[in-house]
Design a protein around this motif. Structure first.
Motif, mmCIF file in Angstrom:
data_model
loop_
_atom_site.group_PDB
_atom_site.id
_atom_site.type_symbol
_atom_site.label_atom_id
_atom_site.label_comp_id
_atom_site.label_asym_id
_atom_site.label_seq_id
_atom_site.Cartn_x
_atom_site.Cartn_y
_atom_site.Cartn_z
ATOM 1 N N LEU A 11 34.553 -0.086 -10.020
ATOM 2 C CA LEU A 11 35.892 0.503 -10.045
ATOM 3 C C LEU A 11 35.827 2.021 -10.123
ATOM 4 C CD1 LEU A 11 37.674 -2.028 -12.441
ATOM 5 C CD2 LEU A 11 38.146 -1.720 -9.999
ATOM 6 N N GLU A 12 34.937 2.538 -10.933
ATOM 7 C CA GLU A 12 34.817 3.988 -11.088
ATOM 8 C C GLU A 12 34.375 4.665 -9.791
ATOM 9 O OE1 GLU A 12 33.688 4.243 -15.865
ATOM 10 O OE2 GLU A 12 32.096 4.361 -14.352
ATOM 11 N N ASN A 13 33.701 3.923 -8.932
ATOM 12 C CA ASN A 13 33.198 4.475 -7.672
ATOM 13 C C ASN A 13 34.036 4.067 -6.458
ATOM 14 O OD1 ASN A 13 30.293 5.900 -7.983
ATOM 15 N ND2 ASN A 13 30.548 4.332 -9.555
ATOM 16 N N GLY A 14 35.268 3.628 -6.717
ATOM 17 C CA GLY A 14 36.197 3.362 -5.617
ATOM 18 C C GLY A 14 36.043 2.023 -4.947
ATOM 19 N N MET A 15 35.419 1.041 -5.617
ATOM 20 C CA MET A 15 35.221 -0.283 -5.042
ATOM 21 C C MET A 15 36.061 -1.311 -5.779
ATOM 22 S SD MET A 15 31.366 -1.372 -4.033
ATOM 23 C CE MET A 15 31.259 -2.446 -2.633
ATOM 24 N N GLY A 68 35.214 -1.297 0.062
ATOM 25 C CA GLY A 68 34.281 -2.393 -0.167
ATOM 26 C C GLY A 68 34.684 -3.177 -1.404
ATOM 27 N N ILE A 69 34.021 -4.289 -1.632
ATOM 28 C CA ILE A 69 34.304 -5.106 -2.806
ATOM 29 C C ILE A 69 32.978 -5.553 -3.426
ATOM 30 C CG2 ILE A 69 34.456 -7.340 -1.577
ATOM 31 C CD1 ILE A 69 36.901 -7.941 -3.424
ATOM 32 N N THR A 73 41.790 -7.837 4.828
ATOM 33 C CA THR A 73 42.222 -7.007 3.712
ATOM 34 C C THR A 73 41.869 -7.691 2.403
ATOM 35 O OG1 THR A 73 44.402 -8.039 3.636
ATOM 36 C CG2 THR A 73 44.147 -6.113 5.085
ATOM 37 N N PHE A 74 42.049 -6.968 1.287
ATOM 38 C CA PHE A 74 41.816 -7.572 -0.029
ATOM 39 C C PHE A 74 42.795 -8.725 -0.274
ATOM 40 C CE2 PHE A 74 40.258 -3.123 -0.781
ATOM 41 C CZ PHE A 74 38.915 -3.471 -0.859
ATOM 42 N N GLU A 88 35.802 -3.588 4.444
ATOM 43 C CA GLU A 88 34.792 -3.284 5.452
ATOM 44 C C GLU A 88 33.404 -3.787 5.061
ATOM 45 O OE1 GLU A 88 34.954 0.900 6.101
ATOM 46 O OE2 GLU A 88 36.977 0.849 6.952
ATOM 47 N N ARG A 89 33.197 -4.026 3.753
ATOM 48 C CA ARG A 89 31.861 -4.439 3.331
ATOM 49 C C ARG A 89 31.939 -5.083 1.955
ATOM 50 N NH1 ARG A 89 26.792 -0.192 2.615
ATOM 51 N NH2 ARG A 89 25.215 -1.696 1.974
#
Length: 434
Positions: A131-135, A116-117, A72-73, A96-97
């Motif tokens: 951040l804007e794209n959900g990462m 993802g990160i 996890t994060f 996951e990636r």
């Protein structure tokens, strides 16, 4: 807070080495013995206490998990010595990636995915884009994010983390963690496949042979664990134990006492070896003091091992590296060829002894399957080097049958490089499917 959690908190507050008991906990917390007992058993599972024979239950230093069940994060923060600046609500989400932000913002778009990160340095545009794209974002080099990015992370519920490590180091750390997780997930444990006690039929020492026959007819099984009324294992009863015995004979007079058993943390591979070597069809699964938790059948083990062989993998173990280089040009001659790659060598640039053993093991398993359509477990192996095997060598493993029996096969092993004998060995295997 429930009574159960109150007791767990109290136990956690105790100093390491403090001795506890059901009675003392119940008296201190002014609760029933049953509530105290259940809480202590839960504390034992969580690694807060340990029960030692003839000593009692002791508060111990909390154990770390055997493996990270899910990356996890929050785990990313721990393994990178990071600091969370925003998006704390998303720390429990799975990773996951990861993507290294070493490209233009426009080129990043195709790599931006959920769960993802983005590993990136002091690049505001890349951080915002992720951040804007959900990462989530992991900022390397000791830089801190701007306040507007922290606000965006909080709004999105995506962690924004900072670490002093550089991007390459962070990527290496995360890659290793993800590889370890994949490899460990492949290792099946008894706890993954056993039949729990609530689904297990048991008998008691004061039951009779007639009770055994009735249970056998009802369930369709012929082997059962026999336990005391406190659920402590004392033996196994099978059909052959009851042959010629009166229906009125109590089971304590005919059972097989001190049977083999296993623990929840044992690997399926080790249990398979134990069951094959001792011709066992059933293994009780116990915890400390032989308290029965369930059972494990030979069928359960076989299914688990077949499933693990079909499980997809995204990383390479030593076994998989060896399998990739395997060729079998002469199946009838029992000859297997391998190529020594850099990953298979020691620091001296020669083939690792462990990898050579893996060569022989895989060749043996393949040959057993071809010849007998059976899976196998190695119970003895010895290999002796005559010459070291260099990197980029083509290795030929030739097997010769020494003798066979209904359950076992013994092979003589010759290991060649360029038609010159470099090592010789001996392997004994037990058949699993026979």
């Amino acid at each position: 807070m429930s009574k159960h959690h109150q007791i767990l908190e109290y136990i956690e507050s105790l100093p390491v080495g403090k001795k506890i008991s059901v009675r003392s906990i119940a008296k201190t917390m002014d609760m029933s013995d049953g509530t105290a007992y259940r809480a202590i058993k839960e504390a034992e599972k969580e690694g807060l206490v340990s029960t030692i024979e003839r000593v009692g239950t002791i508060r111990i230093e909390s154990k770390k998990d055997r493996l990270i069940e899910q990356l996890t994060f929050e785990e990313v923060v721990n393994i990178t010595d990071g600091e969370v600046y925003g998006g704390q609500v998303g720390l429990k989400q799975p990773l996951e990636r990861f993507v290294i932000g070493a490209m233009t913002v426009e080129a990043m778009e195709r790599y931006l995915i959920e769960h993802g990160i983005m590993i990136v340095g002091n690049r505001r545009d890349a951080q915002r884009k992720a951040l804007e794209n959900g990462m989530a974002v992991l900022i390397t080099g000791g830089f801190e994010p701007d306040h507007d990015l922290i606000d965006l992370a909080n709004l999105k519920g995506l962690p924004i983390i900072g670490t002093a490590y550089d991007s390459f180091t962070v990527a290496s750390i995360l890659n290793k963690a993800m590889m370890n997780q994949l490899i460990k997930k492949k290792v099946a444990l008894v706890s993954d496949i056993y039949t729990p006690l609530k689904d297990t039929a048991v008998l008691y020492p004061d039951d009779t042979v007639k009770d055994y026959h009735h249970l056998s007819m009802t369930t369709g099984h012929s082997r059962f664990p026999v336990v005391h009324h406190d659920n402590r294992l004392i033996g196994i009863i099978t059909a052959k134990d009851t042959v010629g015995k009166s229906n009125r004979t109590t089971l304590d007079r005919v059972i097989t006492k001190d049977p083999a058993y296993t623990k929840m943390t044992s690997t399926v591979a080790s249990v398979a070896h134990l069951m094959i070597w001792n011709s066992l069809e059933l293994l009780p699964v116990v915890e400390d003091k032989l308290t029965l938790l369930g059972i494990l059948s030979r069928e359960d083990v076989m299914k688990a091992m077949q499933t693990s062989q079909r499980q997809p993998q995204n990383t390479n173990t030593v076994e998989e590296l060896v399998m990739e280089s395997l060729s079998n040009p002469q199946p009838d001659a029992m000859i297997y060829n391998y190529h020594v790659t850099p990953q298979m060598t020691s620091q001296m640039g020669t083939l690792s002894f462990g990898v050579l053993c893996e060569y022989v093991a895989i060749a043996t398993h393949e040959q057993v399957f071809q010849s007998f359509t059976a899976r196998s477990v190695i119970d003895e192996m010895s290999i002796h080097y005559f010459r070291m095997i260099q990197i980029d060598s083509d290795v030929r493993v030739k097997l010769g049958v020494l003798n066979t029996s209904r359950r076992a096969i013994r092979y003589d092993v010759d290991i060649f490089v360029n038609n010159e004998l470099h090592a010789k060995g001996y392997v004994s295997v037990q058949l699993m499917d026979k």
